[in-house]
Design an enzyme around this catalytic site. Structure first.
Site, short mmCIF file in Angstrom:
data_model
loop_
_atom_site.label_atom_id
_atom_site.label_comp_id
_atom_site.label_asym_id
_atom_site.label_seq_id
_atom_site.Cartn_x
_atom_site.Cartn_y
_atom_site.Cartn_z
N GLY B 305 0.81 -1.21 0.00
CA GLY B 305 0.00 0.00 0.00
C GLY B 305 0.84 1.26 0.00
N SER B 306 0.32 2.27 0.68
CA SER B 306 0.85 3.63 0.51
C SER B 306 2.31 3.81 0.86
CB SER B 306 0.03 4.59 1.36
OG SER B 306 -1.32 4.43 1.06
N VAL B 307 2.93 2.89 1.62
CA VAL B 307 4.35 3.07 1.90
C VAL B 307 5.15 3.12 0.59
CG1 VAL B 307 4.54 2.23 4.26
CG2 VAL B 307 4.51 0.61 2.39
N PHE B 308 4.55 2.58 -0.49
CA PHE B 308 5.22 2.61 -1.79
C PHE B 308 5.23 4.00 -2.41
CE2 PHE B 308 6.55 -1.26 -4.16
CZ PHE B 308 6.68 -2.07 -3.06
N LYS B 309 4.37 4.88 -1.90
CA LYS B 309 4.32 6.22 -2.48
C LYS B 309 5.66 6.92 -2.34
CE LYS B 309 -0.57 6.76 -2.11
NZ LYS B 309 -1.65 6.90 -1.13
#
Lengths: 132, 592
Positions: B305-309
């Protein structure tokens, strides 16, 4: 026969009761050598017995150290320590109650040089302030 | 005498006469030999070369003796002076072991060898079998009754039980039973029990490593053992302990199925702590369920999820496609083909890059990823190590499922951490590259990092500095508030993802994570540590990373800072004691 120099000839002809002194000296030397080798050998055997005893000792001690070290580690398992300290009400220290050595003089000023009676009253108040 | 001889010859005949004749012939021969030798000088003198003969003989004998004694002297001197030190046998070492002790970076014990004992009983020497049986059962309750019966009723000396600890041996020995003997056997023990169990792994009874570091460093552990040394891992047991305890607390609080935490040094790639929850006791591995023995840090894949942003934004900044002032239109959902991409916390306005990151805007990062295109994204993901198995020494390190398509829809998904599954250790390594000046350093369990490690540049140092700033802002003002630790300048990114269940993303099954780094200020090549926590399937609401994982990261950072030598300091957002510094220059105010 080969012509021998005079001193050598004299040495060989120096006899006591018909036995050449050179031979007596030689035999004495050999005996001394044999004896010293025997002594050295016996000493070495004793030493090596001692060494192997000490090595055995070391091995046994090492084994014991390993065992105790493992026991210490088992007792110091982080989960166990944490559970025990939580049980008696210990926990991470609040950041406001932490201080490095640099700020120690502020928290508890070193006693003043002058031997005044009232001096000891000041530091506790300062400590309380700094900790708050 | 002569009369008797004549008699004998007369009556007995030939045989004895032959024997006597042979003896006398021998005697004559020997006598003549001695005679010859004794008189050889006279004969030589008679032959008119007396001096020559004597001298040659004396010379020959002396030469022979000199040769023999010289050989003996050389041999003796060689034996006395040139034998290798340390006695018999090459490579002998008094403390030699088959496997070295595993220790952490400070020398704390992780795994060791302890002499255990096999229990043998010879029933012929046991006086009172029923009494012996009762005593043995009492002294050693875990002794298998069947086996004991079988041995005691047998005829020969047989083994009853292996792996007696020294204290068990003492208990049995003090019974003073006849016919009971012990034989020592070396056995690997893991005195830490449940701590660091996944990363230490184990070795079998034959001394072969079969899992974890025991397998990964098998050869080196043996070599160190032969030299009588310890083998250090990069782990810091104090940090490991804190991480495990905090992870367990958080895992139980949020009723998760599994949880992962990693602390790593971003500059050297050293793993300081690696915990996978649930855990098991290393000395009772057979009793552990499969889900406990799995090292989730290196073997489990998650859509994060968003940690990849962080990666998408870093790639955007690094390619020059975005900077802090770039604006992204998130006022309405992004339409890619039939797919609508929306924000979890919809803002419905035009966002700056910082706001995209802080509000974790899917629309913003999707736009950025689509703009950059498949080739650029794939290149960055590859260099961040997100497409291959993490190059950590552990052989459990699993390769991620291949990303098959790189079209716009996939790119949008990838930009916010869907459509790509990675192991936590892959993520930690990639995240480290964003926070250490842009170098990808392979994660390692070796103390002091890998010898001559190969690093490669992924993003520029400037991008790395910008990312650190963004991460710090995210913790002070964005979704990662709970990860802040007083004075430690924690930066980071939250992540929350729904899991794919039967082909559909099920909002009831989630993964919450938080990737933190501290201290986030200072030069890019300063000492810095990542703390990554992932919670798999929290059972209670709220389930987003900011609630399930971020607080654990904050607590971990708070407790390990002292061990790592990170000082508490103020930065522009908060004081050293964690009070917020009000921001007067913020025109929008803090009303959110």
């Amino acid at each position: 026969m080969i012509a021998m120099p005079a001193p050598v000839k004299r040495l060989f002809e120096w006899k006591v009761r018909g036995v050449r002194c050179v031979e007596i000296i030689g035999v004495a030397c050999v005996l001394a050598l044999v004896f010293s080798v025997y002594i050295a050998k016996a000493a070495a055997a004793r030493e090596s017995a001692e060494i192997s005893r000490i090595e055995r000792d070391i091995r046994a001690n090492r084994e014991r150290v390993r065992l105790l070290r493992a026991e210490v580690t088992r007792l110091e398992q982080p989960a166990r320590l944490e559970a025990l300290s939580r049980e008696i009400g210990l926990g991470p220290v609040d950041v406001k109650k932490q201080a490095g050595e640099a700020v120690l003089p502020d928290i508890a000023p070193p006693p003043v040089e002058k031997p005044v009676e009232k001096a000891p009253a000041a530091p506790p108040a300062a400590t309380a302030e700094a900790v708050q | 005498m002569s009369v008797h001889d004549h008699h004998g010859m007369g009556y007995r005949g030939r045989p004895q006469a032959t024997f006597g004749g042979a003896v006398s012939a021998w005697g004559r021969w020997v006598a003549s030999l001695v005679w010859n030798l004794e008189h050889s000088f006279e004969r030589a003198r008679a032959d008119a070369r007396p001096e020559e003969d004597t001298r040659v003989r004396i010379f020959l004998i002396m030469a022979a003796f000199c040769g023999v004694f010289a050989c003996l002297a050389v041999g003796a001197a060689h034996a006395a002076l040139l034998t290798p030190r340390g006695g018999v046998g090459a490579g002998f070492h008094p403390g030699a072991l088959t496997r070295a002790d595993l220790v952490d970076r400070n020398g704390q014990l992780l795994a060791t060898n302890i002499t255990h004992y096999g229990l043998y009983i010879d029933p012929r020497e046991v006086w009172d079998i029923p009494a012996a049986k009762a005593q043995l059962r009492r002294a050693l309750p875990r002794i298998p009754a069947k086996r004991l019966d079988k041995v005691l009723s047998g005829e020969r000396r047989l083994i009853v039980l292996t792996g007696l600890t020294p204290s068990e041996r003492r208990a049995v020995h003090s019974l003073a039973l006849g016919g009971v003997t012990f034989e020592p056997e070396d056995r690997r023990v893991y005195p830490l029990g449940t701590s660091a169990v996944h990363l230490i792994g184990r070795s079998d009874t034959g001394g072969e490593g079969v899992a974890g570091a025991e397998l990964a460093f098998d050869k080196e552990i043996r070599a160190a053992g032969a030299a009588g040394e310890d083998f250090p891992l990069s782990i810091d047991l104090r940090v490991q302990g804190v991480v495990e305890n905090e992870l367990a607390i958080a895992a139980e609080e949020h009723k998760v199925k599994g949880a992962v935490a990693v602390v790593a040094d971003v500059q050297t790639g050293e793993i300081l702590a690696m915990a996978s929850w649930p855990t098991y006791d290393a000395n009772r591995r057979n009793a552990a369920p499969d889900e406990a023995t799995l090292n989730r840090v290196v073997s489990a894949h998650y859509e994060m999820g968003s940690v990849f942003k962080s990666f998408t934004v870093a790639a955007g900044i690094d390619t020059g496609r975005a900077d802090m002032n770039t604006l992204f239109d998130a006022s309405q959902a992004l339409q890619i083909g039939k797919r609508r991409i929306t924000d979890f916390h919809a803002t419905n306005k035009v966002l700056t890059l910082e706001e995209v990151y802080l509000h974790s805007s899917n629309i913003g990062t999707s736009r950025l990823a689509v703009e950059m295109g498949g080739d650029v994204m794939r290149d960055y993901f590859r260099r961040l190590g997100l497409l291959d198995a993490a190059p950590i020494e552990l052989q459990e390190s699993a390769a991620p499922p291949k990303v098959r398509k790189w079209d716009d829809s996939t790119l949008a998904s990838l930009s916010f951490g869907y459509g790509v599954m990675v192991t936590p250790i892959q993520y930690v390594a990639a995240y480290g590259a964003l926070s250490n000046g842009g170098r990808y350093v392979a994660p390692t369990l070796r103390k002091g990092g890998r010898p001559n490690a190969q690093t490669h540049q992924v993003v520029s140092p400037e991008t790395s500095a910008t990312m650190l700033d963004l991460m710090r802002r995210n913790v002070t003002r964005g979704s990662g508030r709970f990860a802040d630790a007083p004075g430690l300048r924690v930066g980071g990114k939250t992540g929350s993802a729904n899991k794919l269940v039967n082909g559909r993303y099920n909002p009831a099954v989630a993964v919450g994570s938080f990737a933190g780094v501290f201290p986030a200020d200072g030069p890019v090549d300063a000492k810095r540590y990542t703390v990554f926590v992932l919670m798999d399937e929290p059972g209670v609401y709220p389930r987003t990373g900011g609630y399930v994982a971020a607080p654990a990261v904050g607590r971990i950072a708070n407790r390990i800072a002292g061990f790592l030598g990170v000082e508490r300091k103020a930065d522009r957002w908060s004081t050293a004691l964690g009070e917020k510094i009000p921001e007067f220059q913020d025109v929008e105010g803090d009303g959110r």
